[in-house]
Design a protein around this motif. Structure first.
Motif, PDB file in Angstrom:
ATOM      1  N   GLY A  34      -3.874   5.979  -5.021  1.00  0.00           N
ATOM      2  CA  GLY A  34      -5.250   6.137  -5.472  1.00  0.00           C
ATOM      3  C   GLY A  34      -6.234   5.199  -4.820  1.00  0.00           C
ATOM      4  N   ASN A  35      -5.763   4.364  -3.898  1.00  0.00           N
ATOM      5  CA  ASN A  35      -6.610   3.403  -3.184  1.00  0.00           C
ATOM      6  C   ASN A  35      -6.685   3.701  -1.689  1.00  0.00           C
ATOM      7  OD1 ASN A  35      -7.304   0.912  -5.082  1.00  0.00           O
ATOM      8  ND2 ASN A  35      -5.228   1.554  -5.570  1.00  0.00           N
ATOM      9  N   SER A  36      -6.231   4.887  -1.301  1.00  0.00           N
ATOM     10  CA  SER A  36      -5.982   5.158   0.110  1.00  0.00           C
ATOM     11  C   SER A  36      -7.237   5.311   0.952  1.00  0.00           C
ATOM     12  CB  SER A  36      -5.142   6.438   0.248  1.00  0.00           C
ATOM     13  OG  SER A  36      -3.931   6.338  -0.439  1.00  0.00           O
ATOM     14  N   TRP A  37      -8.216   6.039   0.440  1.00  0.00           N
ATOM     15  CA  TRP A  37      -9.357   6.464   1.251  1.00  0.00           C
ATOM     16  C   TRP A  37     -10.597   6.514   0.384  1.00  0.00           C
ATOM     17  CZ3 TRP A  37      -9.645   6.758   6.350  1.00  0.00           C
ATOM     18  CH2 TRP A  37     -10.693   7.461   6.958  1.00  0.00           C
ATOM     19  N   TRP A  38     -11.740   6.368   0.997  1.00  0.00           N
ATOM     20  CA  TRP A  38     -13.009   6.396   0.281  1.00  0.00           C
ATOM     21  C   TRP A  38     -13.132   7.690  -0.534  1.00  0.00           C
ATOM     22  CZ3 TRP A  38     -12.084   4.502   5.078  1.00  0.00           C
ATOM     23  CH2 TRP A  38     -12.457   3.163   5.325  1.00  0.00           C
ATOM     24  N   GLY A  39     -13.358   7.540  -1.833  1.00  0.00           N
ATOM     25  CA  GLY A  39     -13.436   8.684  -2.724  1.00  0.00           C
ATOM     26  C   GLY A  39     -12.144   8.975  -3.447  1.00  0.00           C
ATOM     27  N   ASP A  40     -11.073   8.234  -3.151  1.00  0.00           N
ATOM     28  CA  ASP A  40      -9.807   8.396  -3.854  1.00  0.00           C
ATOM     29  C   ASP A  40      -9.965   7.915  -5.307  1.00  0.00           C
ATOM     30  OD1 ASP A  40      -7.177   9.108  -4.181  1.00  0.00           O
ATOM     31  OD2 ASP A  40      -6.359   7.642  -2.766  1.00  0.00           O
ATOM     32  N   THR A  41      -8.948   8.143  -6.094  1.00  0.00           N
ATOM     33  CA  THR A  41      -9.013   7.916  -7.547  1.00  0.00           C
ATOM     34  C   THR A  41      -9.600   6.553  -7.914  1.00  0.00           C
ATOM     35  OG1 THR A  41      -7.051   9.304  -7.801  1.00  0.00           O
ATOM     36  CG2 THR A  41      -7.676   7.915  -9.673  1.00  0.00           C
ATOM     37  N   HIS A  42      -9.128   5.500  -7.271  1.00  0.00           N
ATOM     38  CA  HIS A  42      -9.591   4.142  -7.590  1.00  0.00           C
ATOM     39  C   HIS A  42     -10.544   3.580  -6.544  1.00  0.00           C
ATOM     40  CE1 HIS A  42      -6.549   4.269 -10.653  1.00  0.00           C
ATOM     41  NE2 HIS A  42      -5.557   4.284  -9.782  1.00  0.00           N
ATOM     42  N   CYS A  73       0.833  -1.191   0.000  1.00  0.00           N
ATOM     43  CA  CYS A  73       0.000   0.000   0.000  1.00  0.00           C
ATOM     44  C   CYS A  73       0.877   1.255   0.000  1.00  0.00           C
ATOM     45  CB  CYS A  73      -0.875   0.054   1.236  1.00  0.00           C
ATOM     46  SG  CYS A  73      -2.112  -1.240   1.357  1.00  0.00           S
ATOM     47  N   SER A  74       0.354   2.287  -0.563  1.00  0.00           N
ATOM     48  CA  SER A  74       1.005   3.586  -0.577  1.00  0.00           C
ATOM     49  C   SER A  74      -0.060   4.650  -0.343  1.00  0.00           C
ATOM     50  CB  SER A  74       1.688   3.811  -1.929  1.00  0.00           C
ATOM     51  OG  SER A  74       1.956   5.168  -2.156  1.00  0.00           O
ATOM     52  N   ASP A  75       0.367   5.783   0.204  1.00  0.00           N
ATOM     53  CA  ASP A  75      -0.598   6.870   0.410  1.00  0.00           C
ATOM     54  C   ASP A  75      -0.773   7.722  -0.838  1.00  0.00           C
ATOM     55  OD1 ASP A  75       1.833   8.198   0.512  1.00  0.00           O
ATOM     56  OD2 ASP A  75       1.754   8.541   2.679  1.00  0.00           O
ATOM     57  N   THR A  76      -0.168   7.293  -1.943  1.00  0.00           N
ATOM     58  CA  THR A  76      -0.351   7.993  -3.213  1.00  0.00           C
ATOM     59  C   THR A  76      -0.799   7.050  -4.321  1.00  0.00           C
ATOM     60  OG1 THR A  76       1.987   7.716  -3.794  1.00  0.00           O
ATOM     61  CG2 THR A  76       1.374   9.744  -2.627  1.00  0.00           C
ATOM     62  N   SER A  81      -4.204   5.509   9.509  1.00  0.00           N
ATOM     63  CA  SER A  81      -2.756   5.568   9.377  1.00  0.00           C
ATOM     64  C   SER A  81      -2.164   4.187   9.082  1.00  0.00           C
ATOM     65  CB  SER A  81      -2.111   6.176  10.626  1.00  0.00           C
ATOM     66  OG  SER A  81      -0.752   6.445  10.411  1.00  0.00           O
ATOM     67  N   PHE A  82      -2.657   3.584   8.004  1.00  0.00           N
ATOM     68  CA  PHE A  82      -2.254   2.230   7.603  1.00  0.00           C
ATOM     69  C   PHE A  82      -2.665   1.195   8.651  1.00  0.00           C
ATOM     70  CE2 PHE A  82       0.515   4.945   5.109  1.00  0.00           C
ATOM     71  CZ  PHE A  82       0.632   4.307   3.894  1.00  0.00           C
ATOM     72  N   ASP A  83      -3.809   1.411   9.274  1.00  0.00           N
ATOM     73  CA  ASP A  83      -4.348   0.496  10.292  1.00  0.00           C
ATOM     74  C   ASP A  83      -3.376   0.310  11.455  1.00  0.00           C
ATOM     75  OD1 ASP A  83      -6.071  -1.227  11.602  1.00  0.00           O
ATOM     76  OD2 ASP A  83      -5.495  -2.988  10.432  1.00  0.00           O
ATOM     77  N   THR A  84      -2.820   1.417  11.924  1.00  0.00           N
ATOM     78  CA  THR A  84      -1.885   1.316  13.038  1.00  0.00           C
ATOM     79  C   THR A  84      -2.474   1.738  14.371  1.00  0.00           C
ATOM     80  OG1 THR A  84      -0.994   3.520  12.565  1.00  0.00           O
ATOM     81  CG2 THR A  84       0.143   1.629  11.572  1.00  0.00           C
ATOM     82  N   ARG A  95      -5.784   4.986   4.906  1.00  0.00           N
ATOM     83  CA  ARG A  95      -4.641   5.876   5.056  1.00  0.00           C
ATOM     84  C   ARG A  95      -4.910   7.212   4.366  1.00  0.00           C
ATOM     85  NH1 ARG A  95      -4.355   1.633   1.826  1.00  0.00           N
ATOM     86  NH2 ARG A  95      -3.745   1.877  -0.364  1.00  0.00           N
ATOM     87  N   GLU A  96      -4.146   8.212   4.756  1.00  0.00           N
ATOM     88  CA  GLU A  96      -4.340   9.541   4.196  1.00  0.00           C
ATOM     89  C   GLU A  96      -4.031   9.550   2.703  1.00  0.00           C
ATOM     90  OE1 GLU A  96      -2.939  14.184   4.850  1.00  0.00           O
ATOM     91  OE2 GLU A  96      -1.987  12.572   6.007  1.00  0.00           O
ATOM     92  N   PRO A  97      -4.938  10.097   1.884  1.00  0.00           N
ATOM     93  CA  PRO A  97      -4.694  10.180   0.439  1.00  0.00           C
ATOM     94  C   PRO A  97      -3.827  11.401   0.128  1.00  0.00           C
ATOM     95  CG  PRO A  97      -6.876  11.007   0.936  1.00  0.00           C
ATOM     96  CD  PRO A  97      -6.281  10.559   2.241  1.00  0.00           C
ATOM     97  N   LYS A  98      -2.527  11.257   0.255  1.00  0.00           N
ATOM     98  CA  LYS A  98      -1.636  12.416   0.196  1.00  0.00           C
ATOM     99  C   LYS A  98      -1.520  13.037  -1.184  1.00  0.00           C
ATOM    100  CE  LYS A  98       1.074  11.561   4.323  1.00  0.00           C
ATOM    101  NZ  LYS A  98       2.424  11.399   4.914  1.00  0.00           N
ATOM    102  N   ASN A  99      -1.901  12.299  -2.217  1.00  0.00           N
ATOM    103  CA  ASN A  99      -1.906  12.900  -3.560  1.00  0.00           C
ATOM    104  C   ASN A  99      -3.264  13.515  -3.881  1.00  0.00           C
ATOM    105  OD1 ASN A  99      -3.214  10.429  -3.697  1.00  0.00           O
ATOM    106  ND2 ASN A  99      -2.619  10.064  -5.840  1.00  0.00           N
ATOM    107  N   ASN A 100      -4.155  13.579  -2.910  1.00  0.00           N
ATOM    108  CA  ASN A 100      -5.495  14.137  -3.085  1.00  0.00           C
ATOM    109  C   ASN A 100      -5.787  15.055  -1.897  1.00  0.00           C
ATOM    110  OD1 ASN A 100      -8.244  14.598  -3.557  1.00  0.00           O
ATOM    111  ND2 ASN A 100      -8.601  12.505  -4.274  1.00  0.00           N
ATOM    112  N   PRO A 101      -5.142  16.228  -1.854  1.00  0.00           N
ATOM    113  CA  PRO A 101      -5.245  17.082  -0.664  1.00  0.00           C
ATOM    114  C   PRO A 101      -6.665  17.529  -0.334  1.00  0.00           C
ATOM    115  CG  PRO A 101      -4.118  18.218  -2.476  1.00  0.00           C
ATOM    116  CD  PRO A 101      -4.224  16.785  -2.864  1.00  0.00           C
ATOM    117  N   ALA A 102      -7.496  17.724  -1.345  1.00  0.00           N
ATOM    118  CA  ALA A 102      -8.875  18.140  -1.073  1.00  0.00           C
ATOM    119  C   ALA A 102      -9.629  17.042  -0.324  1.00  0.00           C
ATOM    120  CB  ALA A 102      -9.589  18.489  -2.372  1.00  0.00           C
TER     121      ALA A 102
END
Length: 430
Positions: free
Chosen positions: A183-191, A178-181, A268-271, A224-231
């Motif tokens: 597109g799978n990070s958070w509900w509503g992210d790219t993918h 997994c990565s925070d960039t 935070s990556f299920d931590t 996890r935080e979608p860091k490539n999707n600041p909005a």
């Protein structure tokens, strides 16, 4: 998953007397495996006879680009499951991607073939070659077998060898996680379509009714935080939104298959899951976690929810530090008192490290080998896979953290298996 810091927990150890099923003449009788459906009571998972049970197992990835359980070009399903069983393990966390279900819906309810899946992910030449290797090792299949039929066969063999299946929605778009960039990070992210996620959970929970070994499902791996999707991060990455999404996913699973335990993963990556455990405000709102909010279909929040956390603090300096981190971030839910508002079963569904001659003797691995069994806390180590069909663009990628070697034929670190892992399984399940 994979080297990112996770945390979990110390927990008070209580004992509960088994309550075996009795026959009319008063003699206890071993109930038919898996003796489900399972429920929760306080910090324990219980089988249908009221006996405590704990998972001790490993992760078998099936969520990556091909969206087929890994390793089948090297070994048969039966051989791989026998490897797991030889360790004494009783559970496998089997991962899947929502994309697989999306493609079934897009194809008028029909899954794509494994031939197409391999070619799409690996290219015509390499895809065909790996497909043929898989068919040679697993002659029950053909080029027209579908991906989901491979999952069915894995679940069938796990049932034959009496190993529980914990199904895990690992990612939306099939790829390495997994990565925070990514597109799978958070509900509503790219993918990460929320609607498709809910639909996919429902589909797999319903499909899994045909798997006798299926006892539980994880709603989402490593939010996890979608860091490539600041909005999106600014407006939605918080505990209040998490709570709404988890309830939505859990409701869908329970409606489709009310027998399943439902695992909730943290931020935070299920931590960490501290607000859930301590009952503090789910910020930025003022609401608090309540089992009563998980009420669709008869209030399943009372006896179907389990907390899961991940930990990869491989560089930790002392066992006491690691245990303190685990406790503060969620494992304290295993006992009441000390600020615990909600007692839960807690499982470490991912931890792992390099499988070499010495890493397992270090602070991190040796601490967990003692800590989790002492708590009777369930766990699934990352990862069974000795290699991947493809990972992050590299085909036939060697997995140095894999319990198995590259061709899945032997243990990568026999020293770890004999010196720690088998005892960890035994002590957890004893």
């Amino acid at each position: 998953m994979k080297p990112i810091f996770a945390l979990l927990a110390l927990a008070g150890l209580s004992t509960a007397a088994p309550n075996p099923q009795s026959t009319q003449d008063g003699l206890s009788e071993r109930a038919a495996w898996p003796n489900g459906p399972f429920v929760t009571s306080g910090r324990w998972i219980l089988d249908a006879s009221g006996k405590n049970l704990t998972y001790a197992g490993t992760n078998w990835p099936g969520h990556a680009d091909v969206m087929i359980p890994e390793g089948l070009q090297y070994q048969s399903i039966e051989t791989i499951v026998q490897k797991v069983k030889s360790l004494g393990m009783n559970a496998v966390r089997l991962t899947f991607a929502i994309q697989m279900v999306d493609e079934i819906y897009a194809n008028n309810g029909n899954d794509i073939t494994i031939q197409k899946a391999f070619v799409q992910a690996l290219g015509q030449a390499n895809g065909t070659r790996v497909l043929n290797q898989m068919l040679a090792k697993n002659p029950r299949f053909s080029a027209s077998t579908t991906r989901l039929q491979v999952f069915d066969a894995v679940a069938e063999e796990l049932a034959k060898q009496q190993i529980y299946v914990h199904l895990d929605n690992h990612i939306s778009k099939g790829m390495w996680c997994c990565s925070d960039t990514d597109g799978n990070s958070w509900w509503g992210d790219t993918h990460f379509s929320t609607a498709n996620w809910v639909r996919g959970l429902s589909y797999m929970a319903n499909h899994g009714k045909s798997w006798p070994a299926l006892t539980s499902i994880g709603l989402r791996n490593e939010p996890r935080e979608p860091k490539n999707n600041p909005a999106l991060s600014r407006t939605s990455y918080n505990w209040q939104a998490w709570y709404g999404y988890m309830r939505q996913g859990a409701d869908a699973v329970h409606a489709a298959n009310p027998a399943l335990l439902i695992f909730l993963s943290g931020l935070s990556f299920d931590t960490y899951l501290t607000p859930v455990v301590q009952g503090t405000a789910l910020t930025p709102g003022s609401g608090r976690f309540s089992r009563a909010d998980f009420s669709a279909g008869g209030g399943y929040g009372v006896d179907k929810l389990v907390l899961e956390l991940h930990n990869y603090e491989t560089g930790v300096g002392s066992c006491e530090t690691l245990k303190g981190n685990l406790d503060r971030n969620g494992f304290q839910a295993l006992h009441s008192g000390n600020g615990v508002a909600n007692v839960f079963p807690v499982m470490m569904t991912e931890f792992g490290f390099q499988m070499d001659a010495q890493t397992w003797t270090g602070v991190y691995a040796s601490c967990l080998a003692r800590y989790l069994p002492a708590l009777k806390a369930g766990w699934t180590i990352w990862v069974l896979a000795g290699s991947y069909y493809v990972r992050s663009g590299t085909q036939d990628y060697d997995e140095g953290w894999g319990l198995l070697n590259h061709d899945w034929s032997a243990w990568r670190s026999q020293g770890y298996v004999d010196g720690a892992l088998k005892a960890m399984v035994r002590d957890t399940l004893s």
